[in-house]
Every structure is written in structure tokens, then in C-alpha cells.
Design a protein around this motif. Structure first.
Motif, PDB file in Angstrom:
ATOM      1  N   SER A   2       3.382 -14.301  -8.635  1.00 15.32           N
ATOM      2  CA  SER A   2       2.453 -14.209  -9.751  1.00 15.32           C
ATOM      3  C   SER A   2       3.260 -14.019 -11.024  1.00 15.32           C
ATOM      4  O   SER A   2       4.412 -13.594 -10.994  1.00 15.32           O
ATOM      5  N   ALA A   3       2.650 -14.287 -12.151  1.00 22.46           N
ATOM      6  CA  ALA A   3       3.344 -14.091 -13.413  1.00 22.46           C
ATOM      7  C   ALA A   3       3.045 -12.712 -13.982  1.00 22.46           C
ATOM      8  O   ALA A   3       3.848 -11.791 -13.870  1.00 22.46           O
ATOM      9  N   LYS A   4       1.867 -12.529 -14.540  1.00 17.27           N
ATOM     10  CA  LYS A   4       1.565 -11.272 -15.220  1.00 17.27           C
ATOM     11  C   LYS A   4       1.147 -10.152 -14.276  1.00 17.27           C
ATOM     12  O   LYS A   4       1.322  -8.975 -14.588  1.00 17.27           O
ATOM     13  N   PHE A   5       0.583 -10.498 -13.113  1.00 14.58           N
ATOM     14  CA  PHE A   5      -0.037  -9.477 -12.279  1.00 14.58           C
ATOM     15  C   PHE A   5       0.393  -9.611 -10.819  1.00 14.58           C
ATOM     16  O   PHE A   5      -0.290 -10.244 -10.011  1.00 14.58           O
ATOM     17  N   PRO A   6       1.541  -9.028 -10.451  1.00 15.58           N
ATOM     18  CA  PRO A   6       2.029  -9.120  -9.068  1.00 15.58           C
ATOM     19  C   PRO A   6       1.146  -8.338  -8.094  1.00 15.58           C
ATOM     20  O   PRO A   6       0.504  -7.352  -8.452  1.00 15.58           O
ATOM     21  N   VAL A   7       1.151  -8.796  -6.838  1.00 17.04           N
ATOM     22  CA  VAL A   7       0.438  -8.136  -5.745  1.00 17.04           C
ATOM     23  C   VAL A   7       1.450  -7.748  -4.673  1.00 17.04           C
ATOM     24  O   VAL A   7       2.190  -8.602  -4.172  1.00 17.04           O
ATOM     25  N   ILE A   8       1.494  -6.458  -4.325  1.00 21.10           N
ATOM     26  CA  ILE A   8       2.363  -5.940  -3.270  1.00 21.10           C
ATOM     27  C   ILE A   8       1.483  -5.408  -2.149  1.00 21.10           C
ATOM     28  O   ILE A   8       0.532  -4.662  -2.392  1.00 21.10           O
ATOM     29  N   SER A   9       1.801  -5.779  -0.937  1.00 23.08           N
ATOM     30  CA  SER A   9       0.994  -5.382   0.216  1.00 23.08           C
ATOM     31  C   SER A   9       1.864  -4.723   1.276  1.00 23.08           C
ATOM     32  O   SER A   9       2.930  -5.234   1.611  1.00 23.08           O
ATOM     33  N   VAL A  10       1.413  -3.575   1.775  1.00 18.87           N
ATOM     34  CA  VAL A  10       2.050  -2.921   2.925  1.00 18.87           C
ATOM     35  C   VAL A  10       1.048  -2.948   4.065  1.00 18.87           C
ATOM     36  O   VAL A  10      -0.067  -2.425   3.942  1.00 18.87           O
ATOM     37  N   THR A  11       1.414  -3.582   5.173  1.00 24.23           N
ATOM     38  CA  THR A  11       0.495  -3.731   6.290  1.00 24.23           C
ATOM     39  C   THR A  11       1.087  -3.119   7.551  1.00 24.23           C
ATOM     40  O   THR A  11       2.303  -3.123   7.758  1.00 24.23           O
ATOM     41  N   GLY A  12       0.224  -2.560   8.376  1.00 31.48           N
ATOM     42  CA  GLY A  12       0.674  -1.948   9.617  1.00 31.48           C
ATOM     43  C   GLY A  12      -0.509  -1.370  10.364  1.00 31.48           C
ATOM     44  O   GLY A  12      -1.552  -1.080   9.784  1.00 31.48           O
ATOM     45  N   LEU A 132      -4.500  -2.115   7.124  1.00 27.97           N
ATOM     46  CA  LEU A 132      -4.313  -2.825   8.385  1.00 27.97           C
ATOM     47  C   LEU A 132      -4.095  -4.321   8.219  1.00 27.97           C
ATOM     48  O   LEU A 132      -3.449  -4.945   9.065  1.00 27.97           O
ATOM     49  N   HIS A 133      -4.636  -4.907   7.164  1.00 24.43           N
ATOM     50  CA  HIS A 133      -4.742  -6.370   7.118  1.00 24.43           C
ATOM     51  C   HIS A 133      -4.161  -6.978   5.847  1.00 24.43           C
ATOM     52  O   HIS A 133      -4.649  -8.002   5.371  1.00 24.43           O
ATOM     53  N   GLY A 134      -3.104  -6.400   5.343  1.00 23.08           N
ATOM     54  CA  GLY A 134      -2.491  -6.922   4.128  1.00 23.08           C
ATOM     55  C   GLY A 134      -1.700  -8.192   4.311  1.00 23.08           C
ATOM     56  O   GLY A 134      -1.149  -8.724   3.341  1.00 23.08           O
ATOM     57  N   GLY A 135      -1.647  -8.699   5.555  1.00 23.44           N
ATOM     58  CA  GLY A 135      -0.911  -9.932   5.805  1.00 23.44           C
ATOM     59  C   GLY A 135      -1.686 -10.947   6.617  1.00 23.44           C
ATOM     60  O   GLY A 135      -1.084 -11.878   7.163  1.00 23.44           O
ATOM     61  N   VAL A 136      -3.015 -10.806   6.707  1.00 21.71           N
ATOM     62  CA  VAL A 136      -3.802 -11.784   7.463  1.00 21.71           C
ATOM     63  C   VAL A 136      -3.801 -13.120   6.728  1.00 21.71           C
ATOM     64  O   VAL A 136      -3.496 -13.210   5.530  1.00 21.71           O
ATOM     65  N   LEU A 147       5.165  -6.160   2.971  1.00 23.36           N
ATOM     66  CA  LEU A 147       5.956  -5.325   3.865  1.00 23.36           C
ATOM     67  C   LEU A 147       5.160  -5.027   5.122  1.00 23.36           C
ATOM     68  O   LEU A 147       3.966  -4.726   5.061  1.00 23.36           O
ATOM     69  N   GLY A 148       5.847  -5.098   6.275  1.00 17.27           N
ATOM     70  CA  GLY A 148       5.232  -4.705   7.533  1.00 17.27           C
ATOM     71  C   GLY A 148       5.916  -3.466   8.084  1.00 17.27           C
ATOM     72  O   GLY A 148       7.149  -3.398   8.105  1.00 17.27           O
ATOM     73  N   VAL A 149       5.133  -2.483   8.492  1.00 20.53           N
ATOM     74  CA  VAL A 149       5.672  -1.265   9.102  1.00 20.53           C
ATOM     75  C   VAL A 149       5.250  -1.285  10.564  1.00 20.53           C
ATOM     76  O   VAL A 149       4.059  -1.222  10.883  1.00 20.53           O
ATOM     77  N   VAL A 150       6.245  -1.396  11.458  1.00 20.78           N
ATOM     78  CA  VAL A 150       5.955  -1.725  12.856  1.00 20.78           C
ATOM     79  C   VAL A 150       6.834  -0.916  13.802  1.00 20.78           C
ATOM     80  O   VAL A 150       7.872  -1.395  14.240  1.00 20.78           O
ATOM     81  N   PRO A 151       6.470   0.307  14.152  1.00 18.54           N
ATOM     82  CA  PRO A 151       7.263   1.010  15.170  1.00 18.54           C
ATOM     83  C   PRO A 151       7.166   0.277  16.502  1.00 18.54           C
ATOM     84  O   PRO A 151       6.214  -0.464  16.745  1.00 18.54           O
ATOM     85  N   ILE A 199       9.483  -8.242   4.465  1.00 17.00           N
ATOM     86  CA  ILE A 199      10.325  -7.214   5.076  1.00 17.00           C
ATOM     87  C   ILE A 199       9.549  -6.585   6.223  1.00 17.00           C
ATOM     88  O   ILE A 199       8.374  -6.233   6.063  1.00 17.00           O
ATOM     89  N   ASN A 200      10.193  -6.448   7.382  1.00 16.02           N
ATOM     90  CA  ASN A 200       9.635  -5.654   8.479  1.00 16.02           C
ATOM     91  C   ASN A 200      10.489  -4.410   8.663  1.00 16.02           C
ATOM     92  O   ASN A 200      11.721  -4.485   8.691  1.00 16.02           O
ATOM     93  N   ILE A 201       9.817  -3.285   8.809  1.00 18.23           N
ATOM     94  CA  ILE A 201      10.482  -2.002   8.975  1.00 18.23           C
ATOM     95  C   ILE A 201      10.035  -1.429  10.314  1.00 18.23           C
ATOM     96  O   ILE A 201       8.862  -1.088  10.484  1.00 18.23           O
ATOM     97  N   GLN A 202      10.957  -1.359  11.259  1.00 15.30           N
ATOM     98  CA  GLN A 202      10.596  -0.952  12.617  1.00 15.30           C
ATOM     99  C   GLN A 202      11.405   0.271  13.038  1.00 15.30           C
ATOM    100  O   GLN A 202      12.639   0.242  13.031  1.00 15.30           O
TER     101      GLN A 202
END
Length: 288
Positions: A2-12, A132-136, A147-151, A199-202
Motif C-alpha cells: 500500500s502507499a499511504k495506509f499499510p496493513v499489517i496482520s498477525v495470524t495464529g 485467527l484469520h489474518g491470512g485467509v 506474520l504467522g505465529v505457529v508453535p 514471516i513464520n515464527i514457530q
């Protein structure tokens, strides 16, 4: 991007530990003087606590199980609408799920219910979604950094069992039944998201978690490693040698995968995410 308005999502998944990623990002927001519009994913559940119970009974009568992981219990189109609207205008529609009596006092809505939909985003620099669904599939075209947080799954279950029994008052049997009832939807709606995350963080335990249903304690950071996989490191200019020098005890297991002692998880995330944030904000500043 995006230009002016970025979107950051953390899903897990539930109990995965997305709050740790949120802490790292909040540190960066504070240092960079960034004002985020923060949205919690549970506001996009289709049913409130009481409606969900009634719908679950109807599903059971049909020989089916309803879970918060599935498309039948969530408004994926509304998440996509929010992300799309925000990245274009810096505004979007969201609401709040009221978890407990303290929040009920704050919002004037009974615990277990939703507030009314309202416009969010005024005065913000970016949108930060955690849930839960920031990457569907529906939302992927509108996310700038995912970002995905996945133990590992046994650790995820241990964390969920301990959280729900100690903090939410559920019995162990009820939590285990909940885990089992969600398994089909976990496989079909949660795990596919992590193919497309930036990024996946496990978190990987270094102690025996072979039977998560009898574990008395959650493995501590000193008993764990963090595996961080960056899907396209060249896109973000990731300097792995520098990261290795900054994170004592870390090593590379693959060309795009860093392994870090779990006690350094927040530090590692800040070191990795801060340059990414700079890139997003630089695009934003040039657009403005």
C-alpha cells in the motif's frame, strides 16, 4: 505494498502466542512514533457467545460441529472489506467483541456480545490486525506484511489447555473436547494461511511434550527455541549475518530460516521487523 495506509496482520491459532508478536510490534510503534489502528480478529466472528451456543446445537443436530476456526462462524468478507477500505482511504468498519465484565463496563455492552459497527482509522498511520484469520484467501491481496505465529502443535495445545483452565476457568476435559472438535477446521482454515505469510515464527520445545494432555507446565523460554522463516528475505533486505551477530546462540538452519533461543524472541522480532516497518513507512511518506 500500500502507499499511504499499510496493513499489517498477525495470524495464529487460539493459544498460539500471537500476543508476543503484538508486544514486539507495539515496541516498534512506540519508538517510531507510529499510531496504529488496532483490530482484534474476534470482532469478525459471525455469532456472539450466546448465538454461537445456539448455532452449535443446530449443527450438532445435523451431525456436524461448529467451530470459531471455520468460514461458517466468521465474516471473512468483512475482514477483507476492512483491509481493502483501509489501504485505500485510511478508514474502515470494525466492532469490538466484549470478553468479560471489565470490558462490559468500558463499552456498555454485556460480556459475550459485540459492540455496534463503527468507523475506525482516523488519525492512524497503519492498520494492525491480530487474530485467527489474518491470512485467509479473502484478505491476502490487501495485506502488506503478514506474520504467522505457529508453535509446534503439541506445545500449542499445552498453552491452550493451561490458558483456558487457569485463566478462563474451563475444565481440562472441556478444553480437550474443544481442541478435538476444531481439528477439521484447524487443518482447513488455520494451517493453510502459513504458506503465504511473510514471516513464520514457530516455538519448538526442548523438553518432552509427547502427551500434551497431561503436561503440568508450559515449557519455559529457556526450554525452547524459536524458528523464524522469512519467505522472501531479498524483498525486505534481511541481513542474516548481522542478525546472527546480534542474537547470541542463534544459527541458520536454511537459507531463509533463523533459529533463536526463545528468551530472545521479542528482541529477534524487533530486529527483523523494525527495518520492514521502515520500508512501509518510507513508502507512506513518499506517497504523502
Amino acid at each position: 505494498m500500500s502507499a499511504k495506509f499499510p496493513v499489517i496482520s498477525v495470524t495464529g491459532s487460539s493459544g498460539a502466542g500471537t500476543s508476543t508478536a503484538k508486544i514486539a510490534l507495539e515496541h516498534i510503534f512506540r519508538r517510531e512514533k507510529v499510531t496504529p489502528a488496532i483490530v482484534e480478529g474476534d470482532c469478525f466472528h459471525k455469532y456472539d457467545r450466546y448465538e454461537f451456543r445456539e448455532q452449535a446445537k443446530k449443527f450438532e443436530a445435523m451431525g456436524k460441529r461448529l467451530s470459531h476456526f471455520s468460514d461458517e462462524a466468521n465474516l471473512f468478507d468483512k475482514i477483507a472489506d476492512l483491509f481493502d477500505s483501509y489501504r485505500r482511504t485510511g478508514r474502515g468498519m470494525a466492532r469490538t467483541y466484549v470478553h468479560d465484565d471489565e470490558e462490559a463496563k468500558l463499552y456498555g455492552v454485556d460480556a459475550g456480545r459485540f459492540t455496534e459497527w463503527r468507523e475506525i482509522g482516523e488519525g492512524s498511520d497503519l492498520l494492525f490486525y491480530e487474530g485467527l484469520h489474518g491470512g485467509v484467501e479473502e484478505v491476502r491481496p490487501y495485506v502488506d506484511l503478514m506474520l504467522g505465529v505457529v508453535p509446534v502443535v503439541n506445545l500449542e495445545w499445552i498453552q491452550k489447555i493451561h490458558r483456558d483452565t487457569e485463566m478462563r476457568g474451563y475444565s481440562s476435559e472441556a478444553v480437550v473436547d474443544n481442541i478435538l472438535s476444531r481439528m477439521h477446521d484447524y487443518v482447513h482454515f488455520i494451517t493453510p494461511q502459513f504458506v503465504n505469510t511473510d514471516i513464520n515464527i514457530q516455538r519448538v520445545p526442548l523438553v518432552d511434550t509427547s502427551n500434551p494432555f497431561i503436561a503440568r507446565d508450559v515449557p519455559t523460554p529457556d526450554e525452547s527455541l524459536i524458528v523464524i522463516r522469512i519467505r522472501k528475505p531479498e524483498q525486505w533486505g534481511i541481513d542474516f549475518p548481522w542478525l546472527l551477530s546480534m542474537l547470541t546462540g542463534s544459527f541458520m538452519s536454511r537459507r531463509n530460516t533463523l533459529v533463536v533461543p526463545a528468551a530472545k524472541m521479542v528482541m529477534a522480532m524487533e530486529l527483523i521487523l523494525a527495518p520492514m516497518m521502515h520500508q512501509l513507512l518510507e513508502v507512506k511518506r513518499k506517497a504523502i
